[in-house]
Design a protein around this motif. Sequence first.
Motif, PDB file in Angstrom:
ATOM      1  N   GLU A   6     155.940  51.931 -75.458  1.00 19.28           N
ATOM      2  CA  GLU A   6     156.668  53.064 -76.011  1.00 19.28           C
ATOM      3  C   GLU A   6     155.656  53.997 -76.662  1.00 19.28           C
ATOM      4  N   PHE A   7     155.506  55.188 -76.110  1.00 22.33           N
ATOM      5  CA  PHE A   7     154.534  56.141 -76.643  1.00 22.33           C
ATOM      6  C   PHE A   7     155.120  56.869 -77.848  1.00 22.33           C
ATOM      7  N   GLN A   8     154.297  57.006 -78.887  1.00 20.50           N
ATOM      8  CA  GLN A   8     154.711  57.722 -80.095  1.00 20.50           C
ATOM      9  C   GLN A   8     154.481  59.225 -79.972  1.00 20.50           C
ATOM     10  N   ASN A   9     153.630  59.609 -79.056  1.00 18.86           N
ATOM     11  CA  ASN A   9     153.228  61.009 -78.905  1.00 18.86           C
ATOM     12  C   ASN A   9     153.517  61.459 -77.482  1.00 18.86           C
ATOM     13  N   VAL A  10     154.253  62.571 -77.330  1.00 23.40           N
ATOM     14  CA  VAL A  10     154.639  63.016 -75.992  1.00 23.40           C
ATOM     15  C   VAL A  10     153.429  63.445 -75.165  1.00 23.40           C
ATOM     16  N   VAL A  11     152.384  63.949 -75.841  1.00 23.91           N
ATOM     17  CA  VAL A  11     151.167  64.322 -75.119  1.00 23.91           C
ATOM     18  C   VAL A  11     150.434  63.072 -74.652  1.00 23.91           C
ATOM     19  N   ALA A  12     150.417  62.042 -75.492  1.00 16.07           N
ATOM     20  CA  ALA A  12     149.757  60.790 -75.110  1.00 16.07           C
ATOM     21  C   ALA A  12     150.377  60.211 -73.845  1.00 16.07           C
ATOM     22  N   GLU A  13     151.672  60.363 -73.702  1.00 14.21           N
ATOM     23  CA  GLU A  13     152.370  59.824 -72.527  1.00 14.21           C
ATOM     24  C   GLU A  13     151.897  60.473 -71.232  1.00 14.21           C
ATOM     25  N   THR A  14     151.388  61.696 -71.328  1.00 13.38           N
ATOM     26  CA  THR A  14     150.932  62.392 -70.120  1.00 13.38           C
ATOM     27  C   THR A  14     149.726  61.714 -69.475  1.00 13.38           C
ATOM     28  N   LEU A  15     149.096  60.758 -70.155  1.00 19.11           N
ATOM     29  CA  LEU A  15     147.955  60.056 -69.562  1.00 19.11           C
ATOM     30  C   LEU A  15     148.348  59.313 -68.296  1.00 19.11           C
ATOM     31  N   LEU A  16     149.646  59.010 -68.163  1.00 19.00           N
ATOM     32  CA  LEU A  16     150.105  58.279 -66.990  1.00 19.00           C
ATOM     33  C   LEU A  16     150.155  59.161 -65.742  1.00 19.00           C
ATOM     34  N   ILE A  17     150.158  60.479 -65.934  1.00 19.38           N
ATOM     35  CA  ILE A  17     150.225  61.378 -64.775  1.00 19.38           C
ATOM     36  C   ILE A  17     148.958  61.287 -63.932  1.00 19.38           C
ATOM     37  N   PRO A  18     147.761  61.578 -64.491  1.00 20.34           N
ATOM     38  CA  PRO A  18     146.563  61.466 -63.650  1.00 20.34           C
ATOM     39  C   PRO A  18     146.308  60.049 -63.170  1.00 20.34           C
ATOM     40  N   LEU A  19     146.688  59.064 -63.990  1.00 17.71           N
ATOM     41  CA  LEU A  19     146.519  57.674 -63.562  1.00 17.71           C
ATOM     42  C   LEU A  19     147.318  57.412 -62.284  1.00 17.71           C
ATOM     43  N   ASP A  55     156.861  61.828 -58.304  1.00 21.58           N
ATOM     44  CA  ASP A  55     156.678  61.745 -56.853  1.00 21.58           C
ATOM     45  C   ASP A  55     156.811  63.081 -56.132  1.00 21.58           C
ATOM     46  N   ASN A  56     157.590  64.004 -56.697  1.00 22.79           N
ATOM     47  CA  ASN A  56     157.741  65.319 -56.054  1.00 22.79           C
ATOM     48  C   ASN A  56     156.768  66.356 -56.593  1.00 22.79           C
ATOM     49  N   ALA A  57     155.910  65.946 -57.509  1.00 22.62           N
ATOM     50  CA  ALA A  57     154.935  66.870 -58.113  1.00 22.62           C
ATOM     51  C   ALA A  57     153.679  66.915 -57.247  1.00 22.62           C
ATOM     52  N   TRP A  58     153.806  67.476 -56.047  1.00 23.85           N
ATOM     53  CA  TRP A  58     152.702  67.410 -55.082  1.00 23.85           C
ATOM     54  C   TRP A  58     151.511  68.273 -55.497  1.00 23.85           C
ATOM     55  N   PRO A 204     153.385  72.829 -65.263  1.00 18.70           N
ATOM     56  CA  PRO A 204     153.001  72.169 -64.017  1.00 18.70           C
ATOM     57  C   PRO A 204     154.125  71.258 -63.552  1.00 18.70           C
ATOM     58  N   ASP A 205     154.248  71.053 -62.248  1.00 16.67           N
ATOM     59  CA  ASP A 205     155.389  70.315 -61.723  1.00 16.67           C
ATOM     60  C   ASP A 205     155.497  68.887 -62.246  1.00 16.67           C
ATOM     61  N   SER A 206     154.390  68.303 -62.672  1.00 20.01           N
ATOM     62  CA  SER A 206     154.432  66.934 -63.194  1.00 20.01           C
ATOM     63  C   SER A 206     154.932  66.861 -64.637  1.00 20.01           C
ATOM     64  N   ARG A 208     157.551  68.771 -65.944  1.00 19.05           N
ATOM     65  CA  ARG A 208     158.863  69.390 -66.127  1.00 19.05           C
ATOM     66  C   ARG A 208     159.899  68.472 -66.744  1.00 19.05           C
ATOM     67  N   LYS A 209     159.613  67.163 -66.752  1.00 18.00           N
ATOM     68  CA  LYS A 209     160.510  66.214 -67.409  1.00 18.00           C
ATOM     69  C   LYS A 209     159.882  65.640 -68.676  1.00 18.00           C
ATOM     70  N   ASN A 210     158.851  66.310 -69.168  1.00 16.55           N
ATOM     71  CA  ASN A 210     158.157  65.882 -70.375  1.00 16.55           C
ATOM     72  C   ASN A 210     158.299  66.972 -71.434  1.00 16.55           C
ATOM     73  N   GLU A 211     158.393  66.573 -72.698  1.00 16.05           N
ATOM     74  CA  GLU A 211     158.584  67.547 -73.773  1.00 16.05           C
ATOM     75  C   GLU A 211     157.308  68.265 -74.175  1.00 16.05           C
ATOM     76  N   ALA A 212     156.165  67.821 -73.700  1.00 17.30           N
ATOM     77  CA  ALA A 212     154.893  68.466 -74.056  1.00 17.30           C
ATOM     78  C   ALA A 212     154.907  69.934 -73.647  1.00 17.30           C
ATOM     79  N   GLN A 213     154.366  70.787 -74.509  1.00 15.81           N
ATOM     80  CA  GLN A 213     154.374  72.231 -74.289  1.00 15.81           C
ATOM     81  C   GLN A 213     152.977  72.767 -73.985  1.00 15.81           C
ATOM     82  N   ILE A 214     152.910  73.758 -73.094  1.00 19.38           N
ATOM     83  CA  ILE A 214     151.656  74.459 -72.814  1.00 19.38           C
ATOM     84  C   ILE A 214     151.480  75.528 -73.887  1.00 19.38           C
ATOM     85  N   ARG A 215     150.399  75.454 -74.668  1.00 20.78           N
ATOM     86  CA  ARG A 215     150.248  76.318 -75.840  1.00 20.78           C
ATOM     87  C   ARG A 215     149.146  77.352 -75.718  1.00 20.78           C
ATOM     88  N   SER A 216     148.295  77.221 -74.719  1.00 23.90           N
ATOM     89  CA  SER A 216     147.223  78.207 -74.567  1.00 23.90           C
ATOM     90  C   SER A 216     146.876  78.360 -73.100  1.00 23.90           C
TER      91      SER A 216
END
Length: 274
Positions: A6-19, A55-58, A204-206, A208-216
Amino acid sequence: MKEKFEFQNVVAETLLIPLYMRAKESKRKSQDIIISDPLAESLVNNIDYDYSKFDNAWMSALGCVIRGRLFDQKVQEFILKEEHPITVNIGCGLDTRYQRIKERKNCIFYEIDLPEVIAIRKHFIPEPKNDFYIEGSILENNWMDKLKEKHPDSHFIFTMEGVMMYFYEKQVIDILKNLANRFPGGEIYFDVCGPMMVKTKLKPDSLRKNEAQIRSGISNGKIVEKWVPQLEITGQWLYQNYAKKRWGVSGYIFRMFPKFTCKFSSILGYKIKK
């Protein structure tokens, strides 16, 4: 048996995308494979997570592995040309660059991320020889000072994958200034979203279901030279210039209008002046 976190930080959870994207790419049995990463395959198989949302984030799938391969190349070149090279992976997540680099020579590697991420990393990838883990934030300076003190005669290469876009512009400037002021003769590589992503709140398409925001966003890498005069741009790369066949028609269009494409994403590289 798979393990769930269970990730405490929504940005930390994004580490699973490149993995996940590296693992998918590594499974391709084709001549056009971009990156081979057996360890990523093993990690995905052992972490309980709903990867199907990616899977659809080609576009992200291609972007992650192209970026990973480019950074691998830059790190390998740096190691081979420097006498005492140090490579620092900021926001490392579960990256496996240390394992992918073929010629490590006498290089020392450092992996830096938030405490919860380093805990997961230690669990799945125990520290290898000459690859050291640091709990810390990119916004902190103490780990920078410690590395500089520990390796006063070395040159450093810093990579930041999927990191900078989660910070505000002022924070990005401060991060780059802090690195440039401490590590002359080094190199910095990071990927960015463009200002169009910030303005339109498009993700980015990967993500869109994550709460992390693009800030810059950065569209012209030259602006960084004005922010931080110690930095000299060495390249601004479009993802679409790599694996051209796999991008299809959309890639052809993006390559025709590079300035427009940079309004959405690109990869930047800099030398730190001595």
